[in-house]
Design a protein around this motif. Structure first.
Motif, short mmCIF file in Angstrom:
data_model
loop_
_atom_site.label_atom_id
_atom_site.label_comp_id
_atom_site.label_asym_id
_atom_site.label_seq_id
_atom_site.Cartn_x
_atom_site.Cartn_y
_atom_site.Cartn_z
N TRP A 190 0.84 -1.19 0.00
CA TRP A 190 0.00 0.00 0.00
C TRP A 190 0.88 1.24 0.00
O TRP A 190 1.85 1.32 0.77
CB TRP A 190 -0.90 0.00 1.24
N SER A 191 0.56 2.20 -0.85
CA SER A 191 1.37 3.42 -0.91
C SER A 191 0.53 4.62 -1.32
O SER A 191 -0.57 4.48 -1.87
CB SER A 191 2.54 3.24 -1.89
N GLY A 192 1.07 5.81 -1.05
CA GLY A 192 0.39 7.04 -1.42
C GLY A 192 0.70 8.17 -0.47
O GLY A 192 1.66 8.10 0.31
N LEU A 193 -0.10 9.19 -0.52
CA LEU A 193 0.09 10.39 0.30
C LEU A 193 -0.94 10.44 1.42
O LEU A 193 -2.12 10.16 1.20
CB LEU A 193 -0.05 11.65 -0.55
N LEU A 194 -0.49 10.81 2.62
CA LEU A 194 -1.39 11.05 3.74
C LEU A 194 -0.98 12.34 4.44
O LEU A 194 0.22 12.67 4.51
CB LEU A 194 -1.34 9.89 4.74
N PRO A 195 -1.95 13.10 4.97
CA PRO A 195 -1.64 14.38 5.61
C PRO A 195 -0.93 14.20 6.93
O PRO A 195 -0.96 13.13 7.54
CB PRO A 195 -3.02 15.02 5.80
N ILE A 196 -0.29 15.27 7.39
CA ILE A 196 0.45 15.23 8.65
C ILE A 196 -0.42 15.61 9.83
O ILE A 196 0.06 15.64 10.97
CB ILE A 196 1.69 16.14 8.60
N SER A 197 -1.70 15.89 9.57
CA SER A 197 -2.63 16.17 10.67
C SER A 197 -4.04 15.93 10.16
O SER A 197 -4.26 15.73 8.96
CB SER A 197 -2.50 17.61 11.17
N ASN A 198 -5.02 15.96 11.09
CA ASN A 198 -6.42 15.81 10.70
C ASN A 198 -7.14 17.14 10.63
O ASN A 198 -8.37 17.21 10.61
CB ASN A 198 -7.15 14.87 11.66
N LYS A 199 -6.36 18.23 10.58
CA LYS A 199 -6.95 19.56 10.48
C LYS A 199 -7.67 19.73 9.15
O LYS A 199 -7.19 19.27 8.10
CB LYS A 199 -5.88 20.63 10.62
N THR A 200 -8.80 20.40 9.17
CA THR A 200 -9.54 20.67 7.94
C THR A 200 -8.68 21.51 7.00
O THR A 200 -8.09 22.51 7.40
CB THR A 200 -10.84 21.42 8.25
N GLY A 201 -8.58 21.06 5.77
CA GLY A 201 -7.81 21.81 4.78
C GLY A 201 -6.31 21.56 4.83
O GLY A 201 -5.55 22.26 4.16
#
Length: 510
Positions: A86-97
Motif C-alpha cells: 500500500w502506498s500514497g500520500l497522507l496528511p500530517i494532521s487531521n486539520k480541515t484543509g
C-alpha cells in the motif's frame, strides 16, 4: 544518506572435468544445507506458513485502505509478483484543509515475518528519499547500482516484519507542501502526525511493536522522533521498542569527519594511493589542527572525562578542513572515488536513481521513480519531479537542534529495550572512528561511554564468520561492519539483517 553531494569465477584446472562438476555439486549441496540450517536459527517468533503472493494475507477494515493498494504484479520493470502493498500520500494532521502530506509505501511481512511488529525506515540528507532505502537497501525487491533489472531481495527486512518507508520531512521526494520546520522537534511532530493518520486508515496496525530505523542524517531524525514518542506516550498507538541508526550523524562534523580523516587515509593508504609528499602535508596539518593522536589520548575505556573539541569552535578551524582536502585529492587519483564506499573504481556503475557514487549522475532519464508509469502504479503525484535527494531546503532557516548525542539520544537509549548503532568501516562521509569518539563523550544510564574496549568483541555473521566488531553496554549495542560502505543494508545485507533480528529480540546475542 547525507546530501549527494554538498561538495562539489574463474575456475582453473583444464585437466579436471567430471570430478570438478561433482565437486561443485557437492559444494552447492553443502552451502544449501548451511543456508537451511541458518534459516532455522533465524526463524523469527510467530512465523507461519507462506501465504499466496509471497506475503502474509492481510486486509484492512477501513475502505479507504483500498485506495492505496498496489498491485504487486504490475510494478514497472519488476518481473515478478511482490504481493500486496500500500502506498500514497497522507496528511500530517487531521486539520480541515491540511495540504501538507508525506508519501509512504507499506509492505506487510513475508511468509516468515512477524505480524506483531512494524519497522519504520527513513533515509537522511536532510531531504533524501526513503525510496532509496526501499529499492537498494532493505526492501522486498532490489535494483542496486550496476544491475540490469530488479531482483527479489532475499535479505529484505520484510522477512522479519511489516515495513513502512516514509519520505520525510516535507520537501523530500513526493511529499507535498512548503517546508517550514525549524528543528528536529518540528520534524518529529509532523512525522507523528502523519503516523496518526496512517493508523486511522490501517487501524489493524495499532498497538504493534514499533522499531524506528534509518541511516546518515536519520541518525539525527530517528532519536528525536523516538524521544518525541517517549515523551508523548498517548500521541501514537504503537509500542516503541528501540532504534537502529547506521553511519549516523549524531554529533559535530569536526568530530565525525575531520578528526579521524587523516588516520582513515593511513588505514586505507593503498586505496587512496596518495604520494608521500601529500601524505606528509596532511600529517603536518593534522598535527597543527590537534587531530594527530586525538584518539590515543582521549578515547579511553572508560573515559577519563569529557572529550575536548580540537579547535576553537564546533567547526573546523581555518586551514583544518582536511576532509575536503582529502576528498578533492582522492578525485584526482581516482575520478570514480566514492565517499560512500571508498573501494569503488571505474567504471562507475549505472543507477536507476541517479546517484551511483559521490555525486549525482543522470545516466538515464527519467529516473525510475520519476517515470509516469511508476508514479501511477504507486499512487504518487504525477506532477512532482522526483529526485533521490531534493534541491529544496527542508529546513528553510537551518536545523536549529543540537546533535542528538548532546540531547535526546541518551534518553532514547535509556527508555528503549535495545538500541543499535551500526557503522560501515569503508564509509568516508561519516567515519567510524569519529562515531567512537562521540560515544565515549556521551553519558547514558548513569555512565559516560563504554567502560571496556570495543575491539575485544568480534561481530560473527552466520555463515560468514567475523566481519567486524560488536560491543554492548547498558542497552546500547555498537556494530562495526568490515567492507561495508555508508549504506550498510545495501553493502552488507546479510549482516544488517542479522543486526535487525538482534534489535527485535529474534536473537539473544548479536
Amino acid at each position: 544518506m547525507l546530501p549527494k553531494l554538498f561538495l562539489a569465477v574463474f575456475t582453473a584446472g583444464a585437466l579436471c572435468v567430471a570430478p570438478c562438476i561433482d565437486a561443485r555439486k557437492m559444494t552447492k549441496h553443502l552451502m544449501k544445507a548451511k543456508q537451511l540450517e541458518a534459516a532455522k536459527l533465524w526463524q523469527p517468533k510467530g512465523a507461519f506458513e507462506e501465504a499466496s503472493g509471497g506475503v502474509k494475507n492481510i486486509t484492512f477494515s477501513n475502505p479507504k485502505a483500498s485506495e492505496f493498494w498496489v498491485d504487486g504484479s504490475a510494478i514497472p520493470e519488476v518481473g515478478f509478483d511482490i504481493g500486496s502493498s500500500w502506498s500514497g500520500l497522507l496528511p500530517i494532521s487531521n486539520k480541515t484543509g491540511e495540504t501538507r502530506k508525506l508519501f509512504f509505501w507499506f509492505f506487510p511481512p513475508g511468509p516468515h515475518g512477524s505480524m506483531d511488529d512494524l519497522i519504520f525506515w527513513t533515509n537522511g540528507g536532510p531531504g533524501c528519499s526513503s525510496l532509496e532505502g526501499l529499492l537498494q537497501e532493505n526492501g522486498p525487491f532490489s535494483w542496486k547500482t550496476g544491475t540490469a533489472k530488479p531482483i527479489v531481495n532475499e535479505y529484505s527486512w520484510t522477512n522479519l516484519s511489516s515495513m513502512l518507508y516514509v519520505e520525510q520531512p516535507i520537501g523530500t521526494g513526493f511529499s507535498q507542501g512548503t517546508p517550514d520546520v525549524k528543528d528536529e522537534n518540528g520534524v518529529a511532530a509532523e512525522l507523528v502526525g502523519f503516523m496518526q493518520q496512517f493508523l486511522e486508515v490501517f487501524s489493524e496496525l495499532k498497538g504493534k511493536k514499533l522499531y524506528l530505523t534509518g541511516e546518515s542524517y536519520a541518525g539525527t531524525y530517528v532519536p528525536y522522533i523516538a524521544n518525541y514518542i517517549y515523551e508523548n506516550p498517548t500521541a501514537l498507538n504503537l509500542n516503541l521498542q528501540g532504534i537502529w541508526i547506521s553511519d549516523p550523524s549524531i554529533s559535530w562534523d569536526v568530530v565525525q569527519e575531520q578528526i579521524p580523516a587523516v588516520d582513515f587515509v593511513h588505514k586505507y593508504e593503498h586505496v587512496f594511493a596518495f604520494n608521500q609528499s601529500f601524505m606528509a602535508e596532511l600529517d603536518n596539518k593534522a598535527a597543527s589542527c590537534n587531530y594527530t593522536g586525538y584518539v590515543d589520548k582521549y578515547v579511553t575505556y572508560p573515559p577519563k572525562g569529557l572529550l575536548p573539541l580540537p579547535g576553537k569552535s564546533t567547526e573546523a578551524d581555518k586551514g583544518c578542513d582536511l576532509w575536503d582536502e582529502i576528498f578533492n585529492a582522492a578525485l584526482i587519483v581516482n575520478p570514480a572515488f566514492n565517499i560512500y564506499r571508498i573501494f569503488d573504481t571505474y567504471p562507475i556503475l549505472w543507477d536507476v536513481l541517479g546517484f551511483p557514487g559521490s555525486s549525482a549522475q543522470t545516466q538515464l532519464s527519467p529516473l525510475y521513480f520519476d517515470r509516469t508509469d511508476v508514479k501511477k502504479a504507486i499512487h504518487a503525484p504525477i506532477d512532482v519531479n522526483w529526485t533521490e535527494c531534493t534541491n529544496v531546503d527542508v529546513f528553510p532557516d537551518g536545523d536549529a537542534s543540537l546533535p542528538p548525542a548532546f540531547t535526546v539520544l541518551p534518553n532514547v537509549i535509556e527508555k528503549s529495550n535495545r538500541s543499535v548503532i551500526v557503522h560501515g568501516l569503508a564509509d568516508f562521509i561519516l567515519i567510524a572512528e569519529g562515531t567512537r569518539i562521540v560515544l565515549q563523550n556521551m553519558t547514558w544510564n548513569g555512565k559516560q561511554g563504554f567502560q571496556t574496549p570495543i575491539q575485544n568483541d568480534s561481530f560473527i555473521v552466520d555463515g560468514v564468520g567475523a566481519l567486524g566488531t560488536v560491543h554492548t553496554e547498558r542497552s546500547l549495542t555498537y556494530f562495526e561492519v568490515e567492507l561495508s560502505g555508508h549504506m550498510v543494508p545495501e553493502y552488507s545485507p546479510l549482516a544488517s539483517l542479522q543486526i535487525m533480528k538482534y534489535l527485535m529480540g529474534f536473537r539473544a546475542t548479536p
